[in-house]
Scaffold this motif. Structure first.
Motif, short mmCIF file in Angstrom:
data_model
loop_
_atom_site.label_atom_id
_atom_site.label_comp_id
_atom_site.label_asym_id
_atom_site.label_seq_id
_atom_site.Cartn_x
_atom_site.Cartn_y
_atom_site.Cartn_z
N LEU A 41 0.83 -1.19 0.00
CA LEU A 41 0.00 0.00 0.00
C LEU A 41 0.87 1.25 0.00
O LEU A 41 1.70 1.44 0.89
CB LEU A 41 -0.91 0.01 1.23
N HIS A 70 3.17 0.72 3.29
CA HIS A 70 2.98 -0.50 4.07
C HIS A 70 3.31 -1.70 3.18
O HIS A 70 2.56 -2.01 2.24
CB HIS A 70 1.55 -0.58 4.60
N LEU A 90 0.21 -6.26 4.28
CA LEU A 90 -1.15 -5.90 4.64
C LEU A 90 -1.88 -7.12 5.18
O LEU A 90 -1.59 -8.26 4.79
CB LEU A 90 -1.90 -5.34 3.42
N THR A 101 -7.07 -9.19 0.83
CA THR A 101 -6.03 -8.27 1.29
C THR A 101 -6.70 -6.93 1.56
O THR A 101 -7.31 -6.35 0.66
CB THR A 101 -4.92 -8.10 0.25
N LEU A 161 -6.75 -3.17 2.02
CA LEU A 161 -5.99 -1.95 1.76
C LEU A 161 -6.33 -0.86 2.76
O LEU A 161 -5.44 -0.17 3.27
CB LEU A 161 -6.29 -1.42 0.35
N SER A 176 -6.63 -2.70 8.06
CA SER A 176 -5.47 -2.12 7.40
C SER A 176 -4.74 -1.14 8.32
O SER A 176 -5.38 -0.43 9.10
CB SER A 176 -5.91 -1.39 6.13
#
Length: 322
Positions: free
Chosen positions: A111, A157, A160, A171, A173, A182
């Motif tokens: 991210l 990041h 995650l 996943t 975000l 997140s």
């Protein structure tokens, strides 16, 4: 990422009139846009009849593009105000520089989150050398009035949270989904989740009843509550759903975006989000005059982008109540 249209339309965002009072399955018409020197994107939000999904105000999907013989993504320094950029890659790498001094290369599953707040400038390039393929999504989140003058920030990041179950890998975000949260900083109740479906998957995913949602097919194809969703297309799902049934005959990647309907009234033009036409014009003047508001991007080899001429009609935030 920038909106490089030299004649950008002013978008009036916010208010509840266009928020569905219940579930919907509306296919959003996207359009192809040239981004930078060589990258073509599918712009899915804002689009005809749909300007926001929660606080998500901008969705570009690009690739997969074979960039082995070219320079890949090349977006010169440009400004932002009043928003966050959320960068998400499925393939490739992007080199991010900004006026805070951030200098980061990120790749798939990571991210890159930039909070423009009061004002920031950044550039985005494929590194040299770079992977053969480039594929991802660029997203903007509108900041609420209480946070739109926030101190600019950049977060990277590399890992995650998420979970895997019954042919689905998630996943997260932004926000919280299925118990996973997140690390990305959010200023409104929202969620952004990558959903990877295995071939033959038939799953039901949890949703927040008070959120409105949109679903982008990044790759492959899926059936969403019985409605087809092809690669590069996006469905608006409305509100009032507690869950969503997804099936896929082939490996598929979906991007689920949602949040509480955004009630504030905004103006979005070029790369700025403001509350009035006068604010937008002032941002453009400050950027073109190299005001300290946005700072400078160090290390980019080339000229920065200039703000295009303002449209001949006043820019107004005409928010509408449902």
């Amino acid at each position: 990422m920038s909106n490089l249209d030299r004649h950008p339309a002013a978008r009036e965002l916010g208010g509840l009139e266009a928020t569905a009072a219940g579930p919907a399955l509306d296919l959003l018409p996207g359009k192809e846009v040239l981004l930078g020197e060589s990258t073509r994107v599918r712009r899915l939000l804002p689009t005809l009849g749909r300007r926001l999904v929660g606080a998500w105000a901008f969705v570009d999907h690009y690739g997969p593009d074979d960039v082995a013989a070219g320079s890949g993504m090349q977006v010169a320094p440009h400004p932002h105000t009043g928003l966050q950029t959320v960068s998400w890659l499925l393939e490739g790498e992007v080199h991010h520089r900004d006026s805070l001094g951030s200098d980061v290369t990120f790749g798939p599953g990571q991210l890159a989150l930039m909070t423009a707040g009061h004002g920031i400038a950044h550039s985005e390039q494929s590194p040299h050398p770079h992977p053969r393929y480039l594929h991802g999504a660029q997203l903007w989140v509108a900041l609420p009035d209480a946070s739109r003058e926030a101190v600019p920030a950049f977060e990277h990041h590399a890992t995650l949270p998420g979970w895997t179950s019954d042919g689905l890998t998630t996943t997260v975000l932004m926000g919280t989904f299925g118990g996973a949260t997140s690390p990305g900083t959010a200023y409104t109740p929202l969620v952004g989740v990558d959903l990877a479906l295995a071939a033959g998957a038939d799953v039901e995913v949890p949703l927040e009843q008070d959120f409105e949602y949109g679903l982008l097919a990044s790759s492959g194809a899926a059936s969403v509550e019985g409605a087809p969703l092809e690669r590069g297309s996006m469905l608006y799902l409305g509100t009032g759903r507690r869950s969503l049934r997804l099936t896929a005959a082939e490996p598929t990647r979906l991007l689920l975006l949602g949040g509480e309907p955004f009630e504030e009234h905004l103006v979005m033009w070029w790369n700025f989000v403001g509350r009035s036409g006068e604010e937008i014009a002032d941002y453009a003047d400050q950027w073109n005059s190299e005001s300290e508001r946005f700072g400078a991007v160090v290390g980019f080899d080339g000229a920065r982008l200039e703000a295009p001429p303002l449209p001949p009609v006043p820019l107004k935030a005409r928010g509408r109540q449902r």
